[in-house]
Design an enzyme around this catalytic site. Structure first.
Site, PDB file in Angstrom:
ATOM      1  N   ASP A   1       3.571   2.168  -2.250  1.00 21.94           N
ATOM      2  CA  ASP A   1       3.189   0.759  -2.362  1.00 21.94           C
ATOM      3  C   ASP A   1       4.452  -0.095  -2.262  1.00 21.94           C
ATOM      4  O   ASP A   1       5.048  -0.472  -3.272  1.00 21.94           O
ATOM      5  CB  ASP A   1       2.470   0.490  -3.682  1.00 21.94           C
ATOM      6  CG  ASP A   1       1.885  -0.923  -3.754  1.00 21.94           C
ATOM      7  OD1 ASP A   1       2.176  -1.734  -2.852  1.00 21.94           O
ATOM      8  OD2 ASP A   1       1.143  -1.212  -4.709  1.00 21.94           O
TER       9      ASP A   1
ATOM     10  N   ARG B   1       4.853  -3.178  -1.394  1.00 20.02           N
ATOM     11  CA  ARG B   1       4.671  -4.632  -1.462  1.00 20.02           C
ATOM     12  C   ARG B   1       5.671  -5.273  -2.423  1.00 20.02           C
ATOM     13  O   ARG B   1       5.951  -4.748  -3.499  1.00 20.02           O
ATOM     14  CB  ARG B   1       3.254  -4.978  -1.920  1.00 20.02           C
ATOM     15  CG  ARG B   1       2.207  -4.779  -0.858  1.00 20.02           C
ATOM     16  CD  ARG B   1       0.820  -5.016  -1.403  1.00 20.02           C
ATOM     17  NE  ARG B   1       0.440  -3.988  -2.374  1.00 20.02           N
ATOM     18  CZ  ARG B   1      -0.766  -3.894  -2.924  1.00 20.02           C
ATOM     19  NH1 ARG B   1      -1.693  -4.789  -2.612  1.00 20.02           N
ATOM     20  NH2 ARG B   1      -1.038  -2.928  -3.779  1.00 20.02           N
TER      21      ARG B   1
END
Length: 216
Positions: A137, A139
């Protein structure tokens, strides 16, 4: 692990171009603002705002999922989360903030390569990214935080199951109360949701998910 290259490095709204318009959707009327932090679409942050008198307004931060939100893929809950969030925000006011960052920020090409590993080798979304040498992840929320600060939000009710989002906002000084956003699993999405719960640490009710997995 390697991280996908990202064009554009500015994170301050003061350095971003922006434009706003009224938009009417099946959910109701809102104000759409685009904050452009760079020359590529993935550098844009979209913000749909619906007037509210709440001192702690409802906020949803969602990153793009073209397979689920456009083509209605059955193996994730992304469209349903978008739909439920938009309904709740238009009913009571708040902000829907959309990151054009498919594949949890890794990009659509990486995402589809990961999906192919799922098809061919049975890997879940977490393990597929590990196999590809990509952070599961990647992000980052600096641009989202800049947008929230630009709006003037210091305390919010965040629609999320993801503790990383809560942590990122709280670390920036925003007071966050969590509003759960669990979508009922289906036989097609249950394994994806179980990976979210067990490997990404998402705050999901395991009893609902396990029932669908065992019923497959």
């Amino acid at each position: 692990m390697s991280r996908p290259a990202r064009a554009g490095s500015e994170v301050s709204v003061d350095k971003a171009d922006s434009a706003s318009c009224r938009i009417e959707t099946v959910y109701g009327v809102s104000q759409l603002t685009v904050f452009s932090f760079g020359p590529n679409e993935q550098d844009n942050i979209l913000c749909l705002s619906v007037p509210t008198e709440e001192s702690r307004p409802l906020v949803r931060i969602q990153s793009a999922c073209y397979t689920g939100e456009i083509f209605r893929s059955l193996d994730c809950d992304c469209h349903e989360q978008l739909d439920e969030s938009m309904r709740r925000i238009h009913a009571g006011g708040g902000y829907f903030i959309y990151m054009l960052a498919d594949g949890r920020g890794a990009g659509l090409l990486t995402k589809v390569r990961g999906l192919a590993l799922g098809d061919n080798e049975g890997l879940d979304t977490y393990d597929a990214y590990v196999r590809l040498g990509v952070e599961p992840d990647p992000r980052k929320y600096a641009r989202v935080l800049s947008v929230l600060q630009h709006i003037g939000l210091s305390k919010i009710e965040l629609l999320t199951n993801n503790p990383r989002k809560i942590e990122a906002l709280r670390d920036s000084g925003i007071s966050v109360d969590r509003a759960p956003l669990q979508i009922d699993p289906t036989p097609a999405s249950a394994q994806y949701l179980e990976a979210k719960r067990t490997k990404f640490g998402h705050l999901l009710d395991s009893s609902l998910i396990r029932g669908d997995i065992e019923g497959k």
